[in-house]
Design an enzyme around this catalytic site. Structure first.
Site, PDB file in Angstrom:
ATOM      1  N   VAL A  29       0.818  -1.213   0.000  1.00 43.62           N
ATOM      2  CA  VAL A  29       0.000   0.000   0.000  1.00 43.62           C
ATOM      3  C   VAL A  29       0.854   1.266   0.000  1.00 43.62           C
ATOM      4  O   VAL A  29       0.646   2.172  -0.802  1.00 43.62           O
ATOM      5  CB  VAL A  29      -0.960  -0.009   1.209  1.00 43.62           C
ATOM      6  CG1 VAL A  29      -1.540   1.371   1.465  1.00 43.62           C
ATOM      7  CG2 VAL A  29      -2.083  -0.991   0.936  1.00 43.62           C
ATOM      8  N   ASP A  33      10.917   3.687   5.433  1.00 42.51           N
ATOM      9  CA  ASP A  33      10.660   2.340   5.961  1.00 42.51           C
ATOM     10  C   ASP A  33      11.800   1.941   6.872  1.00 42.51           C
ATOM     11  O   ASP A  33      12.960   2.276   6.626  1.00 42.51           O
ATOM     12  CB  ASP A  33      10.512   1.329   4.813  1.00 42.51           C
ATOM     13  CG  ASP A  33       9.715   0.102   5.223  1.00 42.51           C
ATOM     14  OD1 ASP A  33       8.597  -0.079   4.725  1.00 42.51           O
ATOM     15  OD2 ASP A  33      10.224  -0.680   6.064  1.00 42.51           O
ATOM     16  N   PHE A  75      -8.385   1.236  -0.724  1.00 41.62           N
ATOM     17  CA  PHE A  75      -9.210   0.159  -1.279  1.00 41.62           C
ATOM     18  C   PHE A  75      -8.545  -0.545  -2.463  1.00 41.62           C
ATOM     19  O   PHE A  75      -9.183  -1.332  -3.148  1.00 41.62           O
ATOM     20  CB  PHE A  75     -10.573   0.714  -1.711  1.00 41.62           C
ATOM     21  CG  PHE A  75     -11.351   1.298  -0.568  1.00 41.62           C
ATOM     22  CD1 PHE A  75     -12.095   0.469   0.270  1.00 41.62           C
ATOM     23  CD2 PHE A  75     -11.312   2.660  -0.290  1.00 41.62           C
ATOM     24  CE1 PHE A  75     -12.798   0.996   1.353  1.00 41.62           C
ATOM     25  CE2 PHE A  75     -12.017   3.193   0.788  1.00 41.62           C
ATOM     26  CZ  PHE A  75     -12.759   2.360   1.608  1.00 41.62           C
ATOM     27  N   PHE A 118     -16.918 -10.095  -8.020  1.00 42.28           N
ATOM     28  CA  PHE A 118     -16.711 -10.888  -6.804  1.00 42.28           C
ATOM     29  C   PHE A 118     -17.737 -12.007  -6.651  1.00 42.28           C
ATOM     30  O   PHE A 118     -18.178 -12.327  -5.560  1.00 42.28           O
ATOM     31  CB  PHE A 118     -16.630  -9.987  -5.559  1.00 42.28           C
ATOM     32  CG  PHE A 118     -15.249  -9.400  -5.439  1.00 42.28           C
ATOM     33  CD1 PHE A 118     -14.793  -8.495  -6.383  1.00 42.28           C
ATOM     34  CD2 PHE A 118     -14.386  -9.792  -4.433  1.00 42.28           C
ATOM     35  CE1 PHE A 118     -13.512  -7.996  -6.336  1.00 42.28           C
ATOM     36  CE2 PHE A 118     -13.095  -9.290  -4.379  1.00 42.28           C
ATOM     37  CZ  PHE A 118     -12.665  -8.391  -5.335  1.00 42.28           C
ATOM     38  N   CYS A 140      -5.695  -9.171   3.201  1.00 44.37           N
ATOM     39  CA  CYS A 140      -6.757  -8.318   3.749  1.00 44.37           C
ATOM     40  C   CYS A 140      -8.007  -9.062   4.205  1.00 44.37           C
ATOM     41  O   CYS A 140      -8.369  -8.978   5.378  1.00 44.37           O
ATOM     42  CB  CYS A 140      -7.133  -7.254   2.721  1.00 44.37           C
ATOM     43  SG  CYS A 140      -5.812  -6.068   2.481  1.00 44.37           S
TER      44      CYS A 140
HETATM   45  P1  NAD Z   1       3.286  -4.649   4.135  1.00 44.11           P
HETATM   46  O1  NAD Z   1       3.504  -5.643   5.197  1.00 44.11           O
HETATM   47  O2  NAD Z   1       3.477  -5.039   2.714  1.00 44.11           O
HETATM   48  O3  NAD Z   1       4.209  -3.368   4.397  1.00 44.11           O
HETATM   49  C1  NAD Z   1       4.318  -2.708   5.607  1.00 44.11           C
HETATM   50  C2  NAD Z   1       5.664  -1.977   5.646  1.00 44.11           C
HETATM   51  O4  NAD Z   1       5.713  -1.144   6.800  1.00 44.11           O
HETATM   52  C3  NAD Z   1       6.884  -2.896   5.739  1.00 44.11           C
HETATM   53  O5  NAD Z   1       7.782  -2.602   4.692  1.00 44.11           O
HETATM   54  C4  NAD Z   1       7.487  -2.575   7.112  1.00 44.11           C
HETATM   55  O6  NAD Z   1       8.899  -2.681   7.149  1.00 44.11           O
HETATM   56  C5  NAD Z   1       7.048  -1.146   7.309  1.00 44.11           C
HETATM   57  N1  NAD Z   1       7.031  -0.675   8.701  1.00 44.11           N
HETATM   58  C6  NAD Z   1       6.482  -1.272   9.782  1.00 44.11           C
HETATM   59  N2  NAD Z   1       6.657  -0.486  10.876  1.00 44.11           N
HETATM   60  C7  NAD Z   1       7.327   0.626  10.479  1.00 44.11           C
HETATM   61  C8  NAD Z   1       7.758   1.817  11.133  1.00 44.11           C
HETATM   62  N3  NAD Z   1       7.537   2.020  12.415  1.00 44.11           N
HETATM   63  N4  NAD Z   1       8.422   2.735  10.401  1.00 44.11           N
HETATM   64  C9  NAD Z   1       8.651   2.554   9.090  1.00 44.11           C
HETATM   65  N5  NAD Z   1       8.232   1.460   8.418  1.00 44.11           N
HETATM   66  C10 NAD Z   1       7.572   0.514   9.090  1.00 44.11           C
HETATM   67  O7  NAD Z   1       1.811  -4.100   4.367  1.00 44.11           O
HETATM   68  P2  NAD Z   1       0.697  -3.720   3.259  1.00 44.11           P
HETATM   69  O8  NAD Z   1       0.180  -4.936   2.602  1.00 44.11           O
HETATM   70  O9  NAD Z   1       1.198  -2.602   2.439  1.00 44.11           O
HETATM   71  O10 NAD Z   1      -0.467  -3.178   4.221  1.00 44.11           O
HETATM   72  C11 NAD Z   1      -0.325  -1.976   4.931  1.00 44.11           C
HETATM   73  C12 NAD Z   1      -1.688  -1.601   5.497  1.00 44.11           C
HETATM   74  O11 NAD Z   1      -2.601  -1.325   4.428  1.00 44.11           O
HETATM   75  C13 NAD Z   1      -2.355  -2.698   6.325  1.00 44.11           C
HETATM   76  O12 NAD Z   1      -3.081  -2.113   7.363  1.00 44.11           O
HETATM   77  C14 NAD Z   1      -3.307  -3.349   5.344  1.00 44.11           C
HETATM   78  O13 NAD Z   1      -4.421  -3.949   5.984  1.00 44.11           O
HETATM   79  C15 NAD Z   1      -3.753  -2.162   4.524  1.00 44.11           C
HETATM   80  N6  NAD Z   1      -4.188  -2.492   3.155  1.00 44.11           N
HETATM   81  C16 NAD Z   1      -3.489  -3.406   2.416  1.00 44.11           C
HETATM   82  C17 NAD Z   1      -3.886  -3.685   1.100  1.00 44.11           C
HETATM   83  C18 NAD Z   1      -3.139  -4.690   0.249  1.00 44.11           C
HETATM   84  O14 NAD Z   1      -3.629  -5.009  -0.821  1.00 44.11           O
HETATM   85  N7  NAD Z   1      -1.985  -5.190   0.674  1.00 44.11           N
HETATM   86  C19 NAD Z   1      -4.979  -3.005   0.560  1.00 44.11           C
HETATM   87  C20 NAD Z   1      -5.652  -2.064   1.336  1.00 44.11           C
HETATM   88  C21 NAD Z   1      -5.245  -1.816   2.636  1.00 44.11           C
HETATM   89  C1  UDX Z   2      -8.842  -6.863  -1.362  1.00 42.19           C
HETATM   90  C2  UDX Z   2      -9.919  -5.835  -1.713  1.00 42.19           C
HETATM   91  O1  UDX Z   2     -10.489  -6.161  -2.982  1.00 42.19           O
HETATM   92  C3  UDX Z   2      -9.329  -4.444  -1.756  1.00 42.19           C
HETATM   93  O2  UDX Z   2     -10.360  -3.493  -1.996  1.00 42.19           O
HETATM   94  C4  UDX Z   2      -8.672  -4.163  -0.424  1.00 42.19           C
HETATM   95  O3  UDX Z   2      -8.084  -2.884  -0.450  1.00 42.19           O
HETATM   96  C5  UDX Z   2      -7.632  -5.216  -0.085  1.00 42.19           C
HETATM   97  O4  UDX Z   2      -8.242  -6.510  -0.133  1.00 42.19           O
HETATM   98  P1  UDX Z   2      -6.847  -8.078  -2.656  1.00 42.19           P
HETATM   99  O5  UDX Z   2      -6.783  -8.929  -1.435  1.00 42.19           O
HETATM  100  O6  UDX Z   2      -5.595  -7.469  -3.184  1.00 42.19           O
HETATM  101  O7  UDX Z   2      -7.869  -6.861  -2.406  1.00 42.19           O
HETATM  102  O8  UDX Z   2      -7.459  -8.944  -3.856  1.00 42.19           O
HETATM  103  P2  UDX Z   2      -8.928  -9.324  -4.345  1.00 42.19           P
HETATM  104  O9  UDX Z   2      -8.942  -9.204  -5.809  1.00 42.19           O
HETATM  105  O10 UDX Z   2      -9.982  -8.630  -3.606  1.00 42.19           O
HETATM  106  O11 UDX Z   2      -8.994 -10.876  -3.985  1.00 42.19           O
HETATM  107  C6  UDX Z   2      -8.996 -11.344  -2.656  1.00 42.19           C
HETATM  108  C7  UDX Z   2      -9.227 -12.831  -2.623  1.00 42.19           C
HETATM  109  O12 UDX Z   2     -10.566 -13.150  -3.011  1.00 42.19           O
HETATM  110  C8  UDX Z   2      -8.316 -13.631  -3.565  1.00 42.19           C
HETATM  111  O13 UDX Z   2      -7.894 -14.810  -2.914  1.00 42.19           O
HETATM  112  C9  UDX Z   2      -9.220 -13.952  -4.729  1.00 42.19           C
HETATM  113  O14 UDX Z   2      -8.844 -15.134  -5.408  1.00 42.19           O
HETATM  114  C10 UDX Z   2     -10.554 -14.127  -4.021  1.00 42.19           C
HETATM  115  N1  UDX Z   2     -11.705 -13.907  -4.904  1.00 42.19           N
HETATM  116  C11 UDX Z   2     -11.928 -12.674  -5.448  1.00 42.19           C
HETATM  117  C12 UDX Z   2     -12.583 -14.959  -5.152  1.00 42.19           C
HETATM  118  O15 UDX Z   2     -12.386 -16.063  -4.642  1.00 42.19           O
HETATM  119  N2  UDX Z   2     -13.659 -14.739  -5.958  1.00 42.19           N
HETATM  120  C13 UDX Z   2     -13.924 -13.516  -6.516  1.00 42.19           C
HETATM  121  O16 UDX Z   2     -14.929 -13.388  -7.213  1.00 42.19           O
HETATM  122  C14 UDX Z   2     -13.018 -12.451  -6.252  1.00 42.19           C
END
Ligand code: NAD
Ligand code: UDX
Length: 434
Positions: free
Chosen positions: A11, A30, A152, A252, A263
């Site tokens: 993110v 980071d 999102f 979905f 997530c």
């Molecule tokens: P991630 O684990 O990929 O990355 C988190 C990063 O934060 C790591 O690189 C870590 O080293 C760094 N970090 C941790 N503590 C720190 C600090 N004190 N100072 C500086 N850096 C620090 O996480 P992500 O998947 O990017 O998710 C981040 C947040 O966004 C979560 O709350 C997640 O639920 C939310 N989110 C994720 C997604 C997704 O698709 N991955 C989508 C929407 C929301």
């Molecule tokens: C999800 C949300 O879509 C996103 O809005 C939020 O910010 C983070 O979490 P992501 O986890 O990256 O995103 O992928 P997504 O495409 O939503 O798929 C999540 C899981 O659901 C996957 O394992 C996918 O295979 C599964 N999935 C998705 C299904 O099994 N059926 C579907 O129709 C859609």
């Protein structure tokens, strides 16, 4: 505007880079020095389509930089985002807010002049209040606002999702903060993206409600797939038949081995904990969580049945390991439940994934990794499609049929038409189709 992004994961890195691409001046911070070093050498620490080019062009333009040092960038910033992980707390399923609170503590000391601190991490209702209290305690003179701005984006489509979102949600407690957030996202809402401005708690809840609703859609269609199997109906047509109703929507509704990723699993669980603690349990979400867990756990048994009742001594070619295509992320991927269960049943695993083999090596023992899809088939008895990568969508079925000793293809993503596959002499199993 001068923006600091704390956390360069999926993110933070995508959001920071896109804000730079909008013209803001962005410093990504980071703690993980290896990640930062890679980025400073032009190497992406994660796989996300198109991200390398976008990072490169914004670094070249002087709008994007990476560092491990928080102090100076925070002192100069107008907006500081917290985009660190909020994983499930081991053992109880609550969101682990350690990283968020640590980041708030660290940034507090360096605030200088009016600054908006934004939680982009997914955090339970009330976390913004706690972040505000931490900063005020650490730096009583600081002039700041705390805003909630959940993200999102989906992995694999993250840049497109960030730049063309269905909406942007911001939860604010002051007009001043709202003004800053409007300015930050101006390039988007000038493009007619709705900006939903709420109070902070509501914004925090919107994120969990969205993920839980989407997870519920998937859980629902997966149960329909089971029902279709029992009744001789076709889940693809059920999805289409209901999805064309605008009130339901077609997205979905793809049957699968269960949702995974970083997530849905953790966020549904955290929402369930929040709701129970508030005395208003979300029993619908609880049922979705339980049904998704059962589904993932049942997939190995389904594969064994399709293989004729035993996997003892069989070699299974597994196509796809990541939780979805176009990512290297394996957090809560169905493969993590399925592969060890197959091994326990006596199967030998050959596997291939276009991007996540490096990550997979940390999770699995005794798996042989292949160079491509066809290499996976060498010496295999049956093949299982676990992730619907594009390159698995048009496999040469004659080659599959010739390579697989038992001529069985199990497609847990429904990416083939049964009659076509069967015309090559293969036995084909998919989800919820006759
Ligand atoms: P991630 O684990 O990929 O990355 C988190 C990063 O934060 C790591 O690189 C870590 O080293 C760094 N970090 C941790 N503590 C720190 C600090 N004190 N100072 C500086 N850096 C620090 O996480 P992500 O998947 O990017 O998710 C981040 C947040 O966004 C979560 O709350 C997640 O639920 C939310 N989110 C994720 C997604 C997704 O698709 N991955 C989508 C929407 C929301
Ligand atoms: C999800 C949300 O879509 C996103 O809005 C939020 O910010 C983070 O979490 P992501 O986890 O990256 O995103 O992928 P997504 O495409 O939503 O798929 C999540 C899981 O659901 C996957 O394992 C996918 O295979 C599964 N999935 C998705 C299904 O099994 N059926 C579907 O129709 C859609």
């Amino acid at each position: 505007m001068r923006v600091v992004m704390i956390g360069v994961g999926y993110v933070g890195l995508v959001s920071g880079t896109c804000f730079a691409d909008f013209g803001h001046e962005v410093v990504c911070v980071d703690k993980n020095a290896e990640r930062v070093e890679k980025l400073n050498n032009g190497v992406m620490p994660i796989y996300e389509p198109g991200l390398d080019r976008l990072v490169e062009s914004n670094v070249e333009a002087g709008r994007l930089s990476f560092t491990t040092e928080l102090a100076d960038p925070v002192a100069e910033a107008d907006v500081v985002f917290i985009a660190v992980g909020t994983p499930s707390r081991r053992g109880d399923g609550y969101a682990d807010l350690t990283y968020v609170y640590a980041a708030a503590e660290e940034l507090a000391r360096h605030l200088n002049g009016p600054t908006v601190v934004v939680t982009k991490s997914t955090v339970p209702v009330g976390t913004g209040d706690e972040v505000e209290a931490i900063i005020a305690r650490s730096n009583p003179d600081a002039d700041f606002d705390v805003v909630s701005n959940p993200e999102f984006l989906r992995e694999g489509a993250a840049i497109e999702d960030f730049k063309r979102p269905d909406r942007v949600v911001v939860g604010v407690t002051s007009e001043r903060a709202e003004k800053v957030m409007r300015e930050l996202y101006r390039p988007l809402y000038l493009n007619e993206t709705p900006l939903v401005v709420t109070d902070r708690r509501t914004s925090e809840l919107i994120k969990y409600a969205a993920n839980a609703f989407l997870a519920t859609k998937i859980g629902f269609i997966n149960q329909m797939a089971d029902l279709c199997e029992a009744m001789g109906a076709d889940v693809q047509q059920v999805s289409r038949g209901i999805g064309l109703d605008n009130r339901i929507g077609s997205k979905f509704l793809h049957a699968s081995p269960g949702y995974g990723g970083s997530c849905f699993p953790k966020d549904t669980l955290a929402l369930s904990r929040t709701a129970s603690d508030a005395g208003t349990p979300v029993t619908i979400v609880d049922a979705v969580i339980a049904s998704n867990d059962r589904r993932k756990a049942s997939m190995a048994e389904r594969i064994k049945r399709a293989a004729g009742g035993s996997l003892e001594g069989k070699t299974v070619a597994v196509l796809g390991l990541a939780f979805k295509p176009n990512t290297d992320d394996m957090r809560d991927a169905p493969s993590l439940a399925i592969i060890p269960a197959l091994q326990k049943m006596g199967a030998t695993i050959r596997a291939f994934d276009p991007e996540s083999i490096g990550e997979a090596r940390r999770h699995f023992e005794d798996v042989t990794y292949a160079d491509d899809a066809y290499d996976t088939l060498r010496g295999a008895d049956l093949a299982v499609i676990l992730t619907e990568w594009n390159e698995f969508r048009a496999l040469d079925m004659k080659r599959l049929s010739d390579s697989l000793a038992d001529k069985i293809l199990i497609d847990l993503r429904n990416i083939y038409r049964p009659e076509e596959v069967r015309s090559f002499g293969l036995t084909y199993h998919s989800l919820g189709r006759p």
